[in-house]
Design a protein around this motif. Structure first.
Motif, PDB file in Angstrom:
ATOM      1  N   TYR A 130       0.844  -1.183   0.000  1.00 12.08           N
ATOM      2  CA  TYR A 130       0.000   0.000   0.000  1.00 12.08           C
ATOM      3  C   TYR A 130       0.885   1.240   0.000  1.00 12.08           C
ATOM      4  N   ASP A 178       0.828   5.380   0.352  1.00 13.98           N
ATOM      5  CA  ASP A 178       0.053   6.541   0.789  1.00 13.98           C
ATOM      6  C   ASP A 178       0.182   7.633  -0.265  1.00 13.98           C
ATOM      7  N   LYS A 202     -10.098   7.755  -2.071  1.00 15.06           N
ATOM      8  CA  LYS A 202      -9.257   6.787  -1.361  1.00 15.06           C
ATOM      9  C   LYS A 202      -7.821   7.310  -1.266  1.00 15.06           C
ATOM     10  N   TRP A 225      -5.035   5.416  -0.055  1.00 16.18           N
ATOM     11  CA  TRP A 225      -3.977   4.407  -0.203  1.00 16.18           C
ATOM     12  C   TRP A 225      -4.137   3.633  -1.502  1.00 16.18           C
ATOM     13  N   LYS A 232      -3.464   0.338  -3.412  1.00 16.47           N
ATOM     14  CA  LYS A 232      -3.167  -1.060  -3.107  1.00 16.47           C
ATOM     15  C   LYS A 232      -2.596  -1.732  -4.343  1.00 16.47           C
ATOM     16  N   PRO A 281      -3.686  -0.626   5.804  1.00 17.46           N
ATOM     17  CA  PRO A 281      -4.663   0.458   5.976  1.00 17.46           C
ATOM     18  C   PRO A 281      -6.086  -0.090   5.928  1.00 17.46           C
ATOM     19  N   ASP A 318     -10.356   2.715   2.770  1.00 23.89           N
ATOM     20  CA  ASP A 318      -9.521   3.861   2.377  1.00 23.89           C
ATOM     21  C   ASP A 318      -8.491   3.463   1.328  1.00 23.89           C
ATOM     22  N   THR A 319      -8.697   2.326   0.640  1.00 22.64           N
ATOM     23  CA  THR A 319      -7.740   1.861  -0.356  1.00 22.64           C
ATOM     24  C   THR A 319      -8.395   1.756  -1.731  1.00 22.64           C
TER      25      THR A 319
END
Length: 273
Positions: free
Chosen positions: A129, A131, A143, A145, A147, A255, A259-260
């Motif tokens: 992940y 940021d 989102k 993060w 992935k 995370p 939020d990904t």
């Protein structure tokens, strides 16, 4: 910045994440041209291939027992597709595989308007992940993060495969890479080397997929540096990793899923433009 240019930079950043963070070892389809590490300056090696393989196996045992270490990594990508580089520092584990790394001095981050100058990368539960910071949430559906899964990313874009250059996740499972090197029929002793305050013996050999790996082994038997090179589709990739503080611990957590954004989903969002 155009949407296509944003996509190109996002692919390059994801490729950097794959190489530097996702666990495992997979074969590439490229070949290496040369090693550009210690071999250029090392004194001639004196150990036989059997002695060289024994030394690498001993380093494998040390790394396996330690399960983790602090790392400083530099990724450099050459060629016309998406040349650039990134630096990573932090803790990496391989028992089980995990990492918590700071990313900086990254040409790929610099190419994306709104991206942070430096950021954080976490590897946990088989994925990495990145940021992206608050400045990019408009492009990622809110989102934060990104992935990146090694298999999913490689399947999502041809440029990703070329950027990883058959080097994908090399040296992320350090004991596994050392085991493969020790089993190479061409592993050889390059001789004593010195870099900064580190004195070591250097060894070199070819890994599956045509990757070329060089490892520096310190006086205590621990690997202190690896250099892995690969080439695929006109793209050359080099990953240099320095190791210290074997056994270092890091609390690594993925995370929140909400939020990904998956790399392949981000490509679809960008492609719709």
């Amino acid at each position: 910045m155009s949407r296509s240019a944003w996509k190109r930079a996002a692919v390059a950043l994801a490729a950097a994440a794959v190489v530097a963070g996702v666990a495992g070892c997979q074969d590439g389809d490229g070949g290496t041209k040369k090693a550009a590490g210690a071999s250029a300056t090392a004194q001639p090696g004196t150990q036989s291939p059997e002695e060289a393989a024994k030394a690498v196996r001993a380093a494998y045992a040390k790394a396996s027992a330690a399960k983790s270490a602090k790392v400083e990594m530099r990724l450099n990508v050459g060629g016309e597709k998406a040349p650039g580089g990134s630096t990573f520092t932090g803790v990496q584990a391989w028992g089980p595989v995990a990492a918590d790394l700071k990313v900086f001095d990254s040409s790929y981050l610099a190419e994306i308007p709104g991206a942070p100058v430096e950021t954080r990368m976490v590897t946990a539960a088989g994925a990495t992940y990145v940021d992206l910071g608050e400045g990019l949430t408009a492009q990622t559906g809110g989102k934060r993060w990104l992935k990146v899964d090694a298999e999913g990313a490689a399947a999502g874009d041809e440029l990703m495969i070329q950027l990883t250059g058959g080097l994908t996740v090399a040296a992320m499972d350090l004991p596994k890479e050392l085991g493969l090197l020790a089993g190479s029929s061409a592993v050889k002793h390059l001789g004593p080397v010195k870099g900064g305050d580190v004195e070591a013996e250097a060894y070199e050999g070819e890994l599956p997929g045509g990757k070329l790996m060089e490892v520096w082994i310190g006086a205590d038997g621990h690997p202190v540096k690896t250099i892995v090179h690969a080439e695929s589709g006109g793209t050359t990739t080099s990953l240099t990793t320095k190791y210290s503080d074997f056994g270092a611990k890091a609390a690594v957590q993925a995370p929140p899923a909400g939020d990904t954004v998956a790399f392949t989903d981000l490509l679809k969002r960008l492609g719709r433009g």
